[in-house]
Design a protein around this motif. Structure first.
Motif, PDB file in Angstrom:
ATOM      1  N   GLU A 259       0.818  -1.214   0.000  1.00 35.32           N
ATOM      2  CA  GLU A 259       0.000   0.000   0.000  1.00 35.32           C
ATOM      3  C   GLU A 259       0.852   1.265   0.000  1.00 35.32           C
ATOM      4  OE1 GLU A 259      -3.117  -0.086  -0.580  1.00 35.32           O
ATOM      5  OE2 GLU A 259      -3.212  -2.261  -0.435  1.00 35.32           O
ATOM      6  N   ALA A 260       2.127   1.131   0.322  1.00 35.55           N
ATOM      7  CA  ALA A 260       3.019   2.295   0.284  1.00 35.55           C
ATOM      8  C   ALA A 260       3.129   2.872  -1.123  1.00 35.55           C
ATOM      9  CB  ALA A 260       4.405   1.908   0.798  1.00 35.55           C
ATOM     10  N   TYR A 261       2.885   2.060  -2.144  1.00 35.69           N
ATOM     11  CA  TYR A 261       3.080   2.476  -3.531  1.00 35.69           C
ATOM     12  C   TYR A 261       1.818   3.081  -4.153  1.00 35.69           C
ATOM     13  CZ  TYR A 261       7.312  -0.283  -3.007  1.00 35.69           C
ATOM     14  OH  TYR A 261       8.520  -0.777  -2.561  1.00 35.69           O
ATOM     15  N   ALA A 262       0.744   3.172  -3.387  1.00 38.43           N
ATOM     16  CA  ALA A 262      -0.493   3.740  -3.916  1.00 38.43           C
ATOM     17  C   ALA A 262      -0.359   5.252  -4.106  1.00 38.43           C
ATOM     18  CB  ALA A 262      -1.651   3.438  -2.977  1.00 38.43           C
ATOM     19  N   ILE A 263      -0.998   5.758  -5.156  1.00 43.40           N
ATOM     20  CA  ILE A 263      -1.070   7.204  -5.333  1.00 43.40           C
ATOM     21  C   ILE A 263      -2.032   7.748  -4.279  1.00 43.40           C
ATOM     22  CG2 ILE A 263      -1.656   9.104  -6.875  1.00 43.40           C
ATOM     23  CD1 ILE A 263       0.815   7.540  -7.716  1.00 43.40           C
ATOM     24  N   SER A 264      -1.541   8.664  -3.471  1.00 37.91           N
ATOM     25  CA  SER A 264      -2.332   9.256  -2.398  1.00 37.91           C
ATOM     26  C   SER A 264      -2.836  10.628  -2.862  1.00 37.91           C
ATOM     27  CB  SER A 264      -1.483   9.327  -1.127  1.00 37.91           C
ATOM     28  OG  SER A 264      -2.204   9.827  -0.038  1.00 37.91           O
ATOM     29  N   HIS A 265      -2.681  11.671  -2.083  1.00 41.73           N
ATOM     30  CA  HIS A 265      -3.292  12.945  -2.451  1.00 41.73           C
ATOM     31  C   HIS A 265      -2.578  13.626  -3.614  1.00 41.73           C
ATOM     32  CE1 HIS A 265      -0.162  15.155  -0.245  1.00 41.73           C
ATOM     33  NE2 HIS A 265      -0.398  14.394   0.816  1.00 41.73           N
ATOM     34  N   ILE A 266      -3.347  14.418  -4.353  1.00 38.58           N
ATOM     35  CA  ILE A 266      -2.855  15.162  -5.522  1.00 38.58           C
ATOM     36  C   ILE A 266      -3.429  16.576  -5.451  1.00 38.58           C
ATOM     37  CG2 ILE A 266      -2.489  13.199  -7.072  1.00 38.58           C
ATOM     38  CD1 ILE A 266      -5.318  13.660  -8.169  1.00 38.58           C
ATOM     39  N   GLY A 267      -2.639  17.559  -5.849  1.00 36.28           N
ATOM     40  CA  GLY A 267      -3.120  18.936  -5.833  1.00 36.28           C
ATOM     41  C   GLY A 267      -2.009  19.900  -6.199  1.00 36.28           C
ATOM     42  N   TRP A 268      -2.194  21.175  -5.853  1.00 34.60           N
ATOM     43  CA  TRP A 268      -1.178  22.154  -6.235  1.00 34.60           C
ATOM     44  C   TRP A 268      -1.042  23.245  -5.175  1.00 34.60           C
ATOM     45  CZ3 TRP A 268      -5.907  21.667  -8.647  1.00 34.60           C
ATOM     46  CH2 TRP A 268      -6.741  22.784  -8.699  1.00 34.60           C
ATOM     47  N   GLY A 269       0.148  23.866  -5.150  1.00 32.94           N
ATOM     48  CA  GLY A 269       0.477  24.900  -4.186  1.00 32.94           C
ATOM     49  C   GLY A 269      -0.071  26.256  -4.590  1.00 32.94           C
ATOM     50  N   LEU A 270      -0.467  27.044  -3.568  1.00 32.97           N
ATOM     51  CA  LEU A 270      -1.080  28.349  -3.815  1.00 32.97           C
ATOM     52  C   LEU A 270      -0.518  29.442  -2.906  1.00 32.97           C
ATOM     53  CD1 LEU A 270      -4.709  27.005  -4.149  1.00 32.97           C
ATOM     54  CD2 LEU A 270      -3.550  28.339  -5.928  1.00 32.97           C
ATOM     55  N   GLN A 271       0.626  29.178  -2.283  1.00 30.88           N
ATOM     56  CA  GLN A 271       1.178  30.109  -1.301  1.00 30.88           C
ATOM     57  C   GLN A 271       2.356  30.887  -1.901  1.00 30.88           C
ATOM     58  OE1 GLN A 271       1.455  32.464   0.941  1.00 30.88           O
ATOM     59  NE2 GLN A 271       0.342  31.076   2.335  1.00 30.88           N
ATOM     60  N   PRO A 272       2.141  32.159  -2.281  1.00 34.66           N
ATOM     61  CA  PRO A 272       3.224  32.931  -2.906  1.00 34.66           C
ATOM     62  C   PRO A 272       4.357  33.286  -1.953  1.00 34.66           C
ATOM     63  CG  PRO A 272       1.292  34.315  -2.559  1.00 34.66           C
ATOM     64  CD  PRO A 272       0.877  32.918  -2.235  1.00 34.66           C
ATOM     65  N   ARG A 273       4.140  33.190  -0.635  1.00 34.11           N
ATOM     66  CA  ARG A 273       5.193  33.508   0.331  1.00 34.11           C
ATOM     67  C   ARG A 273       6.031  32.287   0.711  1.00 34.11           C
ATOM     68  NH1 ARG A 273       2.175  34.882   4.797  1.00 34.11           N
ATOM     69  NH2 ARG A 273       0.281  34.326   3.671  1.00 34.11           N
ATOM     70  N   ALA A 274       5.689  31.121   0.155  1.00 31.73           N
ATOM     71  CA  ALA A 274       6.516  29.927   0.319  1.00 31.73           C
ATOM     72  C   ALA A 274       7.440  29.804  -0.892  1.00 31.73           C
ATOM     73  CB  ALA A 274       5.649  28.678   0.445  1.00 31.73           C
ATOM     74  N   HIS A 275       8.573  29.135  -0.710  1.00 33.79           N
ATOM     75  CA  HIS A 275       9.587  29.131  -1.759  1.00 33.79           C
ATOM     76  C   HIS A 275      10.176  27.736  -1.977  1.00 33.79           C
ATOM     77  CE1 HIS A 275       9.595  33.529  -1.892  1.00 33.79           C
ATOM     78  NE2 HIS A 275       9.541  33.482  -0.579  1.00 33.79           N
ATOM     79  N   TRP A 276      10.368  27.403  -3.245  1.00 40.81           N
ATOM     80  CA  TRP A 276      11.021  26.151  -3.630  1.00 40.81           C
ATOM     81  C   TRP A 276      12.429  26.076  -3.066  1.00 40.81           C
ATOM     82  CZ3 TRP A 276      14.988  26.373  -7.614  1.00 40.81           C
ATOM     83  CH2 TRP A 276      15.517  25.121  -7.928  1.00 40.81           C
ATOM     84  N   THR A 277      13.103  27.183  -2.953  1.00 41.14           N
ATOM     85  CA  THR A 277      14.514  27.206  -2.558  1.00 41.14           C
ATOM     86  C   THR A 277      14.745  27.027  -1.063  1.00 41.14           C
ATOM     87  OG1 THR A 277      14.403  29.615  -2.331  1.00 41.14           O
ATOM     88  CG2 THR A 277      15.109  28.751  -4.472  1.00 41.14           C
ATOM     89  N   THR A 278      13.722  27.226  -0.245  1.00 38.72           N
ATOM     90  CA  THR A 278      13.923  27.338   1.200  1.00 38.72           C
ATOM     91  C   THR A 278      14.504  26.084   1.822  1.00 38.72           C
ATOM     92  OG1 THR A 278      12.070  28.888   1.274  1.00 38.72           O
ATOM     93  CG2 THR A 278      12.786  27.960   3.361  1.00 38.72           C
TER      94      THR A 278
END
Length: 347
Positions: A259-278
Motif C-alpha cells: 500500500e506504500a506504492y499507492a497514489i495518495s493525495h494530488i493537488g497544487w500549491g497556492l502560497q506565494p510567500r513559500a519558496h522552492w529554494t527554502t
C-alpha cells in the motif's frame, strides 16, 4: 535568522483570531519531545492574552525505533494517543487543540475532530511560521481552487520532463489547507496554502517524472537526476532511474507494504510567500518542509494512505513529492500552466 518572542506572539494572535478563538474557550496545547520551546511559550502567552483557558498536554514520542528518519511524517504508525483514553477525553473537551507534536493519519484524530474540537498543527520553526502567517486572502484563494476540484471529474498532469498522469475524481472530497481553523471540527496546518484531493481508488494511470530539482519528502532532498514512476491502476508499479531512484525504491521497500506504492493525495500549491529554494537553507531536522509543499504553482502528489480522506488504505509510509513546471488540468481546463497558477478569474 532567529525571531523575537514579540513577533511570534503577534503571529499566534493573528492565527488565533482567524481561528475564532473566544474569551473563555478552552485551548489544549499538545506537545512532545520535539516541540519547539519558543513556539510553545509564545502560544501560551497568546492564548492567555486572548482570555482562553489554557492547558498543556505533553505526551511521549512513539515510533522512533521503527522509523528510518527523525522526521515526524516519516513513519505513520501508532500515535501517543493510541489507547490513551484520558488524553483523548481531554482533547475532546477542548474547543481548540494546538498540535505542536504532529498528530496525523490516525483514528484518534478523526475521533477528536468529530466531537467538534478544532485542531491546528504548527511544527515548523518559528521563523517559518512568522513568515507564512495565514490570511483571509489565503483562505479565499484556496477554497476557490477546492471548489474547482469538487466540480471536476478528471485531473490530468503533464510536463516537459515527461509526466503524463490521468486521475479520475469524485470519490474523495477536495481539501483546503489555508492555515487556520475557523469552523468546528476543522483540522488545518500552519503554514500551508494548497489544495488537494485523492484519485478515485485504483483509477490513476500514466507516468510521473520527478525531474532534477524536484523535492522528495521526508527525504528533504532535491533530486539530482530524473526518477520515472509508472502508475498503473492507482499504484506506482515501477520506479526507474539512477541513484535517486534506487534510494527511493530501497526506502519504500523497507516498509514491506504494497500500500506504500499507492497514489495518495494530488493537488497544487497556492502560497506565494513559500519558496522552492527554502529547503536548501535549513537543517534537515529543523523543518518538515512546508515551503516545499505549499509554494505557488507546484504539483504536489503523495504516495501512501488515503484514510485522511475517509478511505480504507493505511500504511506507515507517506511520501510527498512537489514537482515544478507541471501543467495541471481539470476536465481539460488548465489551473496550473507550466508551474504558474491560473486563477479562476484569469483567461
Amino acid at each position: 535568522m532567529a525571531i523575537s518572542d514579540f513577533e511570534m506572539v503577534r503571529a499566534w494572535k493573528q492565527v488565533l483570531e482567524l481561528s475564532r478563538l473566544q474569551r473563555g474557550q478552552t485551548v489544549t496545547i499538545l506537545t512532545s519531545a520535539g516541540t519547539h520551546p519558543q513556539t510553545l511559550s509564545t502560544a501560551l502567552i497568546a492564548c492567555q492574552d486572548m482570555g482562553a483557558i489554557v492547558n498543556r498536554l505533553d505526551l511521549p514520542p512513539v515510533n522512533g525505533e521503527k522509523s528510518l528518519s527523525r522526521d515526524a511524517l516519516a513513519y505513520l504508525g501508532t500515535t501517543p494517543l493510541t489507547g490513551n483514553r484520558a488524553a483523548i477525553a481531554a482533547l475532546k473537551a477542548s474547543d481548540l487543540v494546538l498540535d505542536l507534536m504532529t498528530l496525523l493519519f490516525s483514528p484518534e484524530q478523526h475521533d477528536i475532530l468529530q466531537s467538534g474540537t478544532k485542531i491546528l498543527l504548527a511544527v515548523e520553526p518559528p521563523e517559518v511560521l512568522a513568515r507564512l502567517v495565514p490570511t483571509a486572502q489565503d483562505k479565499a484563494r484556496v477554497t476557490a481552487a477546492a471548489a474547482r476540484i469538487s466540480a471536476a471529474r478528471e485531473m490530468r498532469v503533464t510536463s516537459a520532463a515527461g509526466t503524463d498522469l490521468s486521475c479520475p475524481l469524485g470519490e474523495f472530497p477536495a481539501i483546503s489547507e489555508y492555515g487556520f481553523v475557523d469552523e468546528p471540527g476543522r483540522w488545518d496546518h500552519w503554514p500551508s496554502g494548497f489544495v488537494l484531493t485523492w484519485p478515485n481508488e485504483g483509477g490513476a494511470n500514466g507516468t510521473i517524472v520527478i525531474d532534477r530539482g524536484d523535492i522528495l519528502l521526508p527525504q528533504k532532498s532535491y533530486a539530482n537526476d530524473r526518477i520515472t514512476l509508472t502508475v498503473e491502476n492507482g499504484y506506482a508499479t515501477r520506479i526507474e532511474g539512477g541513484v535517486d531512484a534506487e534510494l527511493l525504491r530501497e526506502y519504500m521497500r523497507s516498509f514491506n507494504d504494497p500500500e506504500a506504492y499507492a497514489i495518495s493525495h494530488i493537488g497544487w500549491g497556492l502560497q506565494p510567500r513559500a519558496h522552492w529554494t527554502t529547503l536548501s537553507l535549513y537543517d534537515r531536522e529543523a523543518s518538515i518542509g512546508m515551503d516545499a509543499r505549499a509554494y505557488e504553482g507546484n504539483f504536489l502528489f503523495s504516495l501512501g494512505p488515503n484514510n485522511e480522506a475517509g478511505g480504507a488504505r493505511t500504511t506507515a509510509c507517506h511520501i510527498d513529492i512537489p514537482l515544478r513546471a507541471c501543467t495541471v488540468s481539470l476536465d481539460g481546463q488548465e489551473v496550473v500552466r507550466q508551474g504558474k497558477v491560473i486563477d479562476a478569474a484569469q483567461p
